[in-house]
Write an enzyme that holds these catalytic residues in place. Structure first.
Site, mmCIF file in Angstrom:
data_model
loop_
_atom_site.group_PDB
_atom_site.id
_atom_site.type_symbol
_atom_site.label_atom_id
_atom_site.label_comp_id
_atom_site.label_asym_id
_atom_site.label_seq_id
_atom_site.Cartn_x
_atom_site.Cartn_y
_atom_site.Cartn_z
ATOM 1 N N ASP A 68 0.825 -1.190 0.000
ATOM 2 C CA ASP A 68 0.000 0.000 0.000
ATOM 3 C C ASP A 68 0.870 1.256 0.000
ATOM 4 O O ASP A 68 1.611 1.510 0.952
ATOM 5 C CB ASP A 68 -0.878 -0.050 1.253
ATOM 6 C CG ASP A 68 -1.918 1.034 1.263
ATOM 7 O OD1 ASP A 68 -2.904 0.891 0.531
ATOM 8 O OD2 ASP A 68 -1.730 2.031 1.975
ATOM 9 N N THR A 101 -3.116 6.047 -4.332
ATOM 10 C CA THR A 101 -1.975 6.782 -3.777
ATOM 11 C C THR A 101 -0.694 6.513 -4.569
ATOM 12 O O THR A 101 0.044 7.439 -4.873
ATOM 13 C CB THR A 101 -1.729 6.411 -2.304
ATOM 14 O OG1 THR A 101 -1.743 4.994 -2.204
ATOM 15 C CG2 THR A 101 -2.792 6.979 -1.421
ATOM 16 N N THR A 102 -0.469 5.251 -4.897
ATOM 17 C CA THR A 102 0.745 4.928 -5.636
ATOM 18 C C THR A 102 0.700 5.602 -7.006
ATOM 19 O O THR A 102 1.689 6.189 -7.458
ATOM 20 C CB THR A 102 0.890 3.401 -5.793
ATOM 21 O OG1 THR A 102 0.665 2.804 -4.526
ATOM 22 C CG2 THR A 102 2.260 3.021 -6.297
ATOM 23 N N ASP A 400 -9.522 0.363 1.514
ATOM 24 C CA ASP A 400 -9.557 0.761 0.101
ATOM 25 C C ASP A 400 -10.885 0.360 -0.540
ATOM 26 O O ASP A 400 -11.484 1.127 -1.284
ATOM 27 C CB ASP A 400 -8.402 0.115 -0.681
ATOM 28 C CG ASP A 400 -7.069 0.809 -0.396
ATOM 29 O OD1 ASP A 400 -6.996 1.519 0.628
ATOM 30 O OD2 ASP A 400 -6.115 0.640 -1.171
#
Ligand code: ADP
Ligand code: MG
Length: 552
Positions: A68, A101-102, A400
């Protein structure tokens, strides 16, 4: 290092205190870009279902294993100010939409990398920033057009919730529990979703997450109600109450002690009993009020006196004391009960309802389950796993999944994942760039190329030849229905991601693109970094700077 300049007469002047460091112009830009690129590089290999995990060991030796992006960056002790900005962007993405986010960090890193090339060609940062701004605006237009609307009035909308939940968890190391988790996320979000006027709201804060070690991920369950980390206050109380009528009380079942300590002298023994009886009677009266309203379960936010506990037990009421403020709120939403501040006001219609209230032993602690609520507007997920580390990753996966399902409720549009939407935006931007022309065209083209880092990285992490995939992807996007074509990381081919149920909320992509560009632009605009020394500079030796050459 102190910064000195000179007066016209050649006298040295100290501008910044000693210990301050400074870098300017291209050097500052290059440093900042390098720092941001490093952060992007760190999380890059985790992107997508075939991404790898990271093991982060903190200063006291605690280990986190995750895939994550948000967690990796949170756990990493980042020092560099620009790198910190990138970490901040990931955090905002997580807070606002809960996923992507990544993607945000990798994209921001790529925007800066491409900007660096332009800077080297002597294109000014201002031009790059304004080109990027135009590109974002265009992206938003295109996204709005490409987003597929989900009809929330149609009962089948929950299938879409499940699909976005599955896509978001594709990269989580929870194995076969994914399907089970997606089902839970779908049901939980469906339960708490509310239509207010014309707008739909899904506040995931109304979903309580409780983790208890033991059993397996498959035993994770959705409770149509709330779990309290409490036990019944008295051992004689019932441990299982069916068709419960629940009083939610925010008042103590205690006799208030006076502020000042008063001394009461009673000489007559009969009067002592009378005095004590009076207190007991008051408590008894309180319990009677609760009983009279029809209460079978009492959840009290304050304390319950021993004597009151005894009377409650005698009346067969299951009672819990000192419930948390946040739990009371959720209980009210789950059971449709009203929180009462004064026992005199407690009415039968204020009571909440639940099919079952039960004290259960989970692992080695006792917990109260309030479940089987009818149309609960707050629910609970009890996560079970054999190992703490597994449980933590499960929590991130659920987080998520819930977030993306809620995103779809609040903005009912979805797009195809697997890099499909990024490739389509890239194509549209290349066409648009030509129309803009001039130097900005180069910046818009750089932006378009940066978007392709997403399908490229997905391919790379799946061990595929990224150039081949990119070529195939570009040509697929020129054909009808091309907008859905992305990287199928499992077959290694370009495929229609929409048909493969790889879908994501539109808002995740919108937010990722906006915030990555904002961060990249902010970093590009910086041409001077002045860092104050952390420690106070020692006092100047008498005689000033004699002999010390000024540094620039
Ligand atoms: P992020 O932190 O950005 O959400 P993830 O590691 O969760 O990063 O990866 C998200 C990316 O993986 C998205 O681009 C998504 O479309 C893609 N993805 C998810 N499932 C699949 C799949 N089955 N095939 C290809 N790409 C997928
Ligand atoms: Mg994700």
């Amino acid at each position: 290092m102190a910064y000195l300049t000179q007066t016209s007469g050649g006298q040295p002047v100290l501008i910044l205190k000693e210990g301050t460091s400074r870098s300017r112009g291209k050097e500052a830009q290059k440093n900042n870009i390098a720092a941001a690129k490093i952060i992007a590089e760190v999380v890059r290999s985790t992107l997508g279902p075939r991404g790898m995990d990271k093991m982060i060991v903190d200063s006291i030796g605690d280990i986190t294993i995750t895939n994550d992006g948000a967690t990796i960056l949170k756990e990493m002790d980042v020092e560099h100010p620009t790198a910190k900005m990138i970490v901040e962007v990931a955090k905002t993405q997580d807070d606002m939409v809960g996923d992507g986010t990544t993607t945000t960090v990798v994209f921001a890193g790529e925007l800066l990398k491409k900007a660096e090339d332009l800077l080297d060609q002597n294109i000014h940062a201002t031009i790059i920033v304004s080109g990027y701004r135009k590109a974002v605006q265009k992206c938003m237009e295109v996204l709005d057009k490409l987003g597929i609307t989900v009809d929330l009035e149609d009962a089948h909308y929950t299938d879409t919730l499940k699909k976005v939940a599955l896509t978001s968890m594709a990269s989580k190391t929870i194995g076969t529990a994914r399907e089970h988790f997606a089902e839970i996320a779908k049901e939980a979000v469906k339960a708490i979703a509310e239509k207010r006027g014309d707008t739909w709201i899904a506040d995931v804060d109304n979903i309580q997450i409780v983790k208890k070690e033991g059993k397996s991920l498959q035993d994770t369950e959705l409770i149509k109600g709330i779990i309290l980390d409490k036990e019944a206050v008295h051992s004689d109380m019932p441990k299982r109450v069916q068709k419960a009528k629940i009083a939610l009380v925010n008042a103590p079942l205690e006799i208030e002690k006076t502020e000042t300590s008063a001394e009461i002298r009673i000489r007559d023994p009969a009067k002592i009993t009378a005095f004590l009886d009076k207190e007991t009677n008051m408590l008894k009266a309180m319990v009677e009020k609760i009983k009279k309203a029809g209460t079978t379960v009492l959840i009290c936010q304050k304390g319950i006196d021993d004597a009151a506990q005894h009377f409650l037990a005698k009346e067969g009421i299951l009672a819990v004391q000192r419930a948390k403020d946040s739990d009371m709120d959720k209980l009210s939403k789950a059971t449709d009960g009203k929180i009462t501040n004064n026992l005199d006001d407690l009415k039968p219609e204020d009571l909440g309802h639940a099919e079952l209230v039960e004290e259960r032993k989970i692992g080695d602690v006792k917990m109260i389950f309030i479940e089987g609520c009818k149309d609960p507007k707050a629910v609970s997920i009890l996560i079970r796993a054999g190992l703490t580390r597994m449980m933590d990753e499960a929590e991130r996966a659920i987080h998520d999944a819930l977030a993306v399902a809620a995103d779809v409720i609040e903005k009912n549009k979805i797009v195809a994942g697997g890099g499909a939407i990024e490739a389509e935006l890239s194509k549209e931007l290349r066409n648009y760039a030509v129309k803009v022309g001039g130097r900005e065209q180069l910046a818009i083209e750089a932006f378009a190329e940066s978007l392709e880092i997403i399908p490229k990285t997905l391919a790379e992490n799946a061990g595929l030849e990224k150039i081949d995939i990119l070529v195939a992807l570009r040509s697929a996007h020129e054909k009808p229905k091309g907008q859905y074509m992305g990287v199928d990381v499992f077959t290694g081919k370009v495929a229609n991601m929409y048909e493969k149920d790889v879908i994501e909320p539109l808002s995740v992509k919108e937010h990722a693109i906006k915030s990555a560009t904002e961060a990249a632009s902010m970093i590009l605009r910086i041409d001077d970094v002045i860092a104050g020394g952390k420690t106070k500079a020692p006092p100047m030796p008498p005689g000033g700077y004699g002999g010390m050459p000024p540094e620039y």
